[in-house]
Enzyme design. Structure first.
Site, PDB file in Angstrom:
ATOM      1  N   ARG A 149       0.818  -1.216   0.000  1.00  0.00           N
ATOM      2  CA  ARG A 149       0.000   0.000   0.000  1.00  0.00           C
ATOM      3  C   ARG A 149       0.853   1.268   0.000  1.00  0.00           C
ATOM      4  NH1 ARG A 149      -2.827  -3.335   3.739  1.00  0.00           N
ATOM      5  NH2 ARG A 149      -4.983  -3.799   3.152  1.00  0.00           N
ATOM      6  N   ILE A 150       1.854   1.304   0.901  1.00  0.00           N
ATOM      7  CA  ILE A 150       2.679   2.506   0.998  1.00  0.00           C
ATOM      8  C   ILE A 150       3.542   2.660  -0.246  1.00  0.00           C
ATOM      9  CG2 ILE A 150       4.497   3.667   2.292  1.00  0.00           C
ATOM     10  CD1 ILE A 150       3.426   2.273   4.813  1.00  0.00           C
ATOM     11  N   ASP A 169       8.922  -6.614  -5.417  1.00  0.00           N
ATOM     12  CA  ASP A 169       8.038  -7.229  -4.428  1.00  0.00           C
ATOM     13  C   ASP A 169       7.696  -8.626  -4.919  1.00  0.00           C
ATOM     14  OD1 ASP A 169       5.892  -8.005  -2.686  1.00  0.00           O
ATOM     15  OD2 ASP A 169       5.637  -5.887  -2.191  1.00  0.00           O
ATOM     16  N   ALA A 229      10.903   2.740   6.806  1.00  0.00           N
ATOM     17  CA  ALA A 229      10.422   1.435   7.262  1.00  0.00           C
ATOM     18  C   ALA A 229      10.976   1.094   8.645  1.00  0.00           C
ATOM     19  CB  ALA A 229      10.790   0.375   6.230  1.00  0.00           C
ATOM     20  N   ASP A 254      13.651   8.035   8.379  1.00  0.00           N
ATOM     21  CA  ASP A 254      12.715   8.352   9.464  1.00  0.00           C
ATOM     22  C   ASP A 254      12.896   7.386  10.623  1.00  0.00           C
ATOM     23  OD1 ASP A 254      10.493   9.841  10.546  1.00  0.00           O
ATOM     24  OD2 ASP A 254       9.197   8.133  10.101  1.00  0.00           O
ATOM     25  N   GLU A 259      16.652   3.118  17.967  1.00  0.00           N
ATOM     26  CA  GLU A 259      15.909   4.347  18.235  1.00  0.00           C
ATOM     27  C   GLU A 259      15.717   4.619  19.720  1.00  0.00           C
ATOM     28  OE1 GLU A 259      12.228   4.233  16.142  1.00  0.00           O
ATOM     29  OE2 GLU A 259      13.180   3.895  14.199  1.00  0.00           O
ATOM     30  N   HIS A 286      11.077   9.038  13.537  1.00  0.00           N
ATOM     31  CA  HIS A 286      10.025   8.050  13.297  1.00  0.00           C
ATOM     32  C   HIS A 286       8.640   8.706  13.361  1.00  0.00           C
ATOM     33  CE1 HIS A 286       9.349   3.423  13.538  1.00  0.00           C
ATOM     34  NE2 HIS A 286       8.468   4.010  12.732  1.00  0.00           N
ATOM     35  N   GLY A 288       6.665   9.128  10.628  1.00  0.00           N
ATOM     36  CA  GLY A 288       5.952   8.830   9.391  1.00  0.00           C
ATOM     37  C   GLY A 288       4.441   8.830   9.519  1.00  0.00           C
ATOM     38  N   ALA A 289       3.947   8.295  10.615  1.00  0.00           N
ATOM     39  CA  ALA A 289       2.493   8.221  10.815  1.00  0.00           C
ATOM     40  C   ALA A 289       1.962   9.371  11.658  1.00  0.00           C
ATOM     41  CB  ALA A 289       2.123   6.898  11.472  1.00  0.00           C
TER      42      ALA A 289
END
Length: 313
Positions: A149-150, A169, A229, A254, A259, A286, A288-289
């Site tokens: 999806r991403i 993929d 990712a 990201d 981390e 991090h 991204g969302a």
């Protein structure tokens, strides 16, 4: 019934679940802290930290549901969860556009040197446009590793910039690549032809250190790697050496491998890396969302999944 929220998530989750149960919040406890407190809760709401190991799950005597407000589940011991009768729900695809837009943002930042240019003006008080000659995305080749999806959304946005899209993929049929106007290639082929390579794969034993000295050597010297990712997919020592030696054009990330080392987000913990020395490395924590839009959509999804699992009316 009790619910424990251990990360910053949509406030709608606490508001809605609070109609049915007591809701407590403890942001980013350590694994030891979580193991010591989880025994009182039927519901756990989290994102990706801390990793949910067997010790935590075995201590969670009442736990029925884990709601993961992110895509990946590699941080949850799924075998133990299943054995202990704990249902685990994630939110696939709901942060996809947010992550895809961040990927494009970083491509533009790397191409136009916007971050060092900003720093040169604000910090060094210089106004020198001749130091920052960039390149356009138009006509460049974007390689996408992981075309779910991403990855597909990134490809869609890239085509708006008139980029050529190639992708790897192994789990997708040929017609998906055709529908998405992307050429299917092996990893080696993607790395060889791409001006930008963006990673949208889970961290697995197969993808761990996928970007290392050998794979980087197969890329164009001015190619840019983008990683939204997981940090462990890129061997950071090898990437550092490649950036310093001019074997690659840049790295925009990201995520990082460690981390939460040394306390992560808690108690004003510091964070450092040799990569920070590299001018052609940019990083964000991090996020991204981290959009209000994605948080809203993920929150609604997790609420529905928890209510369904517990038959809450």
């Amino acid at each position: 019934m009790k619910c424990l929220i251990i990360d910053v998530v949509s406030p709608a989750i606490a508001e809605e679940l609070g109609k049915y149960m007591e809701v407590d919040t403890k942001i980013l406890p350590t694994q030891e802290e979580l193991a010591g407190m989880i025994g009182d809760y039927e519901v756990l709401i989290m994102r990706v930290d801390p990793a949910i190991n067997k010790t935590i799950l075995d201590a969670a005597k009442k736990l029925k549901v884990i709601g993961v407000c992110s895509v990946g589940l590699n941080h949850v011991d799924m075998d133990t969860a299943k054995a202990n009768g704990v249902q685990v729900f994630n939110a696939p695809g709901l942060n996809g556009n947010a992550v895809a837009e961040l990927t494009i943002s970083k491509m533009l930042d790397m191409s136009r040197h916007t971050i060092p240019a900003c720093n040169d003006v604000k910090i060094n008080k210089n106004w020198d446009k001749y130091k920052f000659v960039g390149r356009e995305l138009r006509g460049k080749t974007l390689g996408v590793l992981g075309f779910g999806r991403i990855g597909q959304r990134v490809g869609e946005l890239a085509r708006a910039f008139l980029m050529d899209v190639v992708a790897y993929d192994p789990y997708l049929p040929a017609e998906v690549f055709e529908q998405q106007h992307a050429k299917s290639m092996t990893i080696e082929e993607v790395l060889k032809v791409s001006d930008f390579v963006t990673i949208h794969m889970p961290l697995t034993p197969e993808t761990k250190d996928l970007f290392n000295a050998k794979s980087i050597a197969g890329m164009k010297d001015d190619a840019v790697v983008l990683n939204m990712a997981r940090g462990g997919i890129v061997n950071e020592k090898d990437m550092y050496e490649a950036l310093k030696a001019g074997k690659i054009g840049g790295y925009a990330s990201d995520v990082m491998e460690n981390e939460l080392a040394g306390g992560g987000l808690t108690e004003d913990a510091g964070f450092d890396s040799p990569l920070f020395e590299c001018d052609n490395f940019i990083v964000s924590p991090h996020l991204g969302a981290q959009t209000s839009d994605a948080s809203r959509d993920i929150g609604a999804h997790i609420i529905n999944k928890v209510k369904e699992a517990l038959d809450l009316k």
